[in-house]
Design a protein around this motif. Structure first.
Motif, PDB file in Angstrom:
ATOM      1  N   ARG A 266       0.795  -1.231   0.000  1.00 56.76           N
ATOM      2  CA  ARG A 266       0.000   0.000   0.000  1.00 56.76           C
ATOM      3  C   ARG A 266       0.827   1.281   0.000  1.00 56.76           C
ATOM      4  O   ARG A 266       0.685   2.132  -0.869  1.00 56.76           O
ATOM      5  N   ASP A 292      -7.628   5.997   2.386  1.00 58.09           N
ATOM      6  CA  ASP A 292      -7.763   4.603   2.785  1.00 58.09           C
ATOM      7  C   ASP A 292      -8.013   3.737   1.555  1.00 58.09           C
ATOM      8  O   ASP A 292      -8.795   4.106   0.679  1.00 58.09           O
ATOM      9  N   LYS A 294      -9.675   1.051   1.329  1.00 57.47           N
ATOM     10  CA  LYS A 294     -11.041   0.529   1.282  1.00 57.47           C
ATOM     11  C   LYS A 294     -12.037   1.546   0.739  1.00 57.47           C
ATOM     12  O   LYS A 294     -13.062   1.170   0.173  1.00 57.47           O
ATOM     13  N   SER A 300      -8.841   0.855  -4.453  1.00 55.78           N
ATOM     14  CA  SER A 300      -9.530  -0.427  -4.240  1.00 55.78           C
ATOM     15  C   SER A 300      -9.510  -1.266  -5.506  1.00 55.78           C
ATOM     16  O   SER A 300      -9.259  -2.482  -5.463  1.00 55.78           O
ATOM     17  N   ALA A 322      -0.939  -4.441   8.705  1.00 58.14           N
ATOM     18  CA  ALA A 322      -1.550  -3.843   9.888  1.00 58.14           C
ATOM     19  C   ALA A 322      -0.408  -3.384  10.784  1.00 58.14           C
ATOM     20  O   ALA A 322       0.354  -4.199  11.293  1.00 58.14           O
ATOM     21  N   LYS A 342     -11.527  -4.700  10.819  1.00 58.84           N
ATOM     22  CA  LYS A 342     -12.294  -4.218   9.665  1.00 58.84           C
ATOM     23  C   LYS A 342     -11.458  -4.226   8.391  1.00 58.84           C
ATOM     24  O   LYS A 342     -11.943  -4.584   7.311  1.00 58.84           O
ATOM     25  N   ASP A 343     -10.201  -3.841   8.516  1.00 55.23           N
ATOM     26  CA  ASP A 343      -9.315  -3.801   7.355  1.00 55.23           C
ATOM     27  C   ASP A 343      -9.104  -5.195   6.786  1.00 55.23           C
ATOM     28  O   ASP A 343      -9.184  -5.412   5.565  1.00 55.23           O
ATOM     29  N   LYS A 344      -8.861  -6.158   7.647  1.00 50.08           N
ATOM     30  CA  LYS A 344      -8.595  -7.519   7.170  1.00 50.08           C
ATOM     31  C   LYS A 344      -9.874  -8.217   6.709  1.00 50.08           C
ATOM     32  O   LYS A 344      -9.818  -9.067   5.810  1.00 50.08           O
ATOM     33  N   TRP A 346     -12.161  -6.665   5.082  1.00 52.79           N
ATOM     34  CA  TRP A 346     -12.306  -6.129   3.721  1.00 52.79           C
ATOM     35  C   TRP A 346     -11.367  -6.873   2.769  1.00 52.79           C
ATOM     36  O   TRP A 346     -11.789  -7.293   1.674  1.00 52.79           O
ATOM     37  N   GLU A 347     -10.121  -7.047   3.167  1.00 50.97           N
ATOM     38  CA  GLU A 347      -9.170  -7.741   2.293  1.00 50.97           C
ATOM     39  C   GLU A 347      -9.618  -9.172   2.019  1.00 50.97           C
ATOM     40  O   GLU A 347      -9.560  -9.646   0.875  1.00 50.97           O
TER      41      GLU A 347
END
Length: 544
Positions: A266, A292, A294, A300, A322, A342-344, A346-347
């Protein structure tokens, strides 16, 4: 002249153990075979950047067998298909490397260990040598460290270790302290040779695969550098440059029998985008923490395209990092864990198999979304495997340009350079230190340092006004003031010994030079400077 006598190296700690006659012969052979090619690839990078600054940015390549054929990567080893998490950190810092290999507070190990000599490495020869020896010791289950200052021992706990992912320094760097016929050796050649000759051979003897993350690649030709043929060697390409985004499929194809996957890098990717659009006054980005993956549609889609290419070609897609570190404040840990979860999630929903984490404290939180989703029977849809569904476009993200955002970048760069100068290429930094609110320290590395420098430089280059908060127009005087204020605040919170202020003042001068370079479209890495160069910058009264 014999191959061994052609190689000269600085006598840093541990060097005599690795620069043996047999290893030096390998280095001389690799230098003869690859040095000219590496220089040619670097020159092509310079041309691509110059074209972009002239208004001719990267673009998709013409259709080829790589994009129209029905090929697949060779069968990926089973361990590389594991859902969960990889823990990343510098393997040159022995205590951190041992901690990364051990279980987290909830008793679980990471699936993989990303032992990093690149973005979180110290970039000194002593760091590179120590990393090579630590990797070998880890493979042989002999890694140990006795911290006499803290009176603490570090040992690798019993049980199955994570699989090893090795990340060397990139093709763009030389190692000035190792020379062949008087010419500095390419750092990527040195690091890869060290890993293959020592830890790699030990892994092959144990029947283990030898896996690399390939950093900073920008074109398919760069993925054709050869490796050994008598072991299971696989590479995962870090998608961390803008040209790479347009040729992910071609680069995976070019890697041939060594191809295993793609990684969504990223922060380096954002930094690379900055470098390619730096000359465009219409491309000024908002504060970096507001952009971000996401919620920024074009970013994205880049990573959805990455997943689609991997699904189409039988490769593994690996997600991002992370970076939150543990705190003594339970509320800080709770907020950090929720953001990581939440980030993971989404991934995982996009089809990524694993992500990265910077500390074992949050390892289970980061790993569970991948494991749980795949255990539930989740399968990517046919649409998720179509790269054409996610065409590449580069937009300017929405969001404010604030003085506070520039200030956070300034503080981060001072803190990062201070750590980097002392061999810590990854450092826990709270860029909001001392301010109210809940904000965990983050493990920042060269990627986020590069991004912070690029953002400051872009704002200065285009005299960007703030769009929220106190009114200001960015210029060098403003940046110098912010750096000075942040330096003063940092020093009020650090030990009062004589050495600490001197280290931070040196770091601040080097940070200013780094920013100035970027405003002049000179994107050289910190690692391209010798320590003597950096000492001269720190002594220059005009540097800050």
């Amino acid at each position: 002249m014999t191959p061994t006598s052609r190689v000269r190296f600085e006598p840093v700690e541990g060097a005599e153990r690795v620069f043996t006659p047999a290893f030096n012969e390998l280095l001389a052979t690799l230098h003869d075979r690859l040095h000219a090619r590496a220089l040619k690839l670097r020159a092509e990078r310079v041309r691509m950047l110059a074209d972009a600054h002239a208004g001719r940015g990267p673009a998709p390549l013409l259709p080829s067998e790589a994009t129209t054929g029905t090929w697949k990567v060779p069968t990926v080893p089973e361990e590389l298909k594991k859902p969960g998490i990889e823990i990343s950190g510098p393997c040159s810092i022995t205590s951190m490397f041992i901690n990364a290999l051990n279980p987290g507070p909830e008793g679980e190990r990471a699936e993989g260990d990303l032992d990093d000599d690149e973005d979180s490495g110290g970039h000194r020869l002593v760091d590179t040598v120590r990393a090579a020896l630590n990797r070998l010791a880890a493979v042989n289950r002999e890694l140990y460290f006795n911290d006499t200052e803290r009176k603490r021992e570090y040992k690798v706990a019993p049980g199955e270790l994570p699989f090893f992912m090795h990340r060397e320094r990139g093709l763009h760097l030389d190692e000035p302290d190792v020379r062949v016929d008087g010419t500095p050796l390419n750092a990527a050649i040195l690091g890869t040779a060290l890993t293959l000759f020592y830890a790699g051979r030990a892994q092959a003897d144990r029947g283990q695969g030898i896996y690399f993350y390939l950093p900073k690649l920008e074109a398919p030709d760069e993925a054709r550098l050869p490796f050994l043929a008598n072991a299971t060697i696989r590479g995962i390409i870090l998608v961390e440059s803008l040209p790479c985004v347009y040729s992910m499929e071609e680069m995976l194809h070019a890697l041939g029998p060594y191809a295993a996957g793609l990684n969504a890098a990223r922060w380096d990717l954002k930094a690379s985008i900055f470098e390619y659009v730096m000359a465009d006054p219409k491309s000024v980005w908002p504060d970096r923490f507001g952009v971000d993956i996401k919620t920024t549609p074009f970013l994205s889609d880049i990573f959805r395209r990455l997943v689609a290419i991997c699904l189409k070609r039988g490769a593994v897609p690996i997600g991002g990092m992370a970076t939150a570190l543990p705190s003594n404040d339970p509320e800080v840990n709770r907020v950090a864990a929720e953001a990581i979860r939440k980030d993971k999630e989404w991934e995982a929903a996009q089809g990524f198999l694993r992500g990265w984490v910077a500390h074992i404290f949050h390892m289970k939180t980061a790993a569970d979304p991948f494991k749980k989703l795949i255990a539930s029977g989740f399968k990517p849809t046919p649409e998720m495997a179509k790269p054409e569904t996610f065409p590449v476009r580069i937009d300017v993200p929405a969001g404010p340009v604030t003085l506070e955002g520039t200030r956070r970048n300034a503080r981060m760069v001072i803190e990062y350079v201070e750590g980097w100068l002392n061999g810590r290429g990854a450092k826990g930094i709270d860029s909001l230190e001392g301010k109210p609110g809940v904000h965990p320290a983050l493990m920042e590395d060269l990627a986020t340092g590069r991004m912070s420098v690029a953002q400051i430089a872009q704002r200065v280059r285009h005299h960007a006004p703030t769009t929220e908060g106190p009114s200001a127009t960015h210029d060098f005087a403003l940046v110098k003031r912010l750096l000075g204020e942040e330096l003063d605040d940092i020093l009020t919170r650090r030990p009062k010994d004589a050495a600490t202020p001197e280290r931070y003042r040196k770091a601040t001068k080097i940070a200013m030079r780094w920013i100035k370079n970027y405003t002049d479209l000179d994107f050289r890495s910190l690692g391209s400077y010798t320590r003597a160069d950096l000492d001269r910058i720190a002594r220059d009264p005009e540097a800050f």
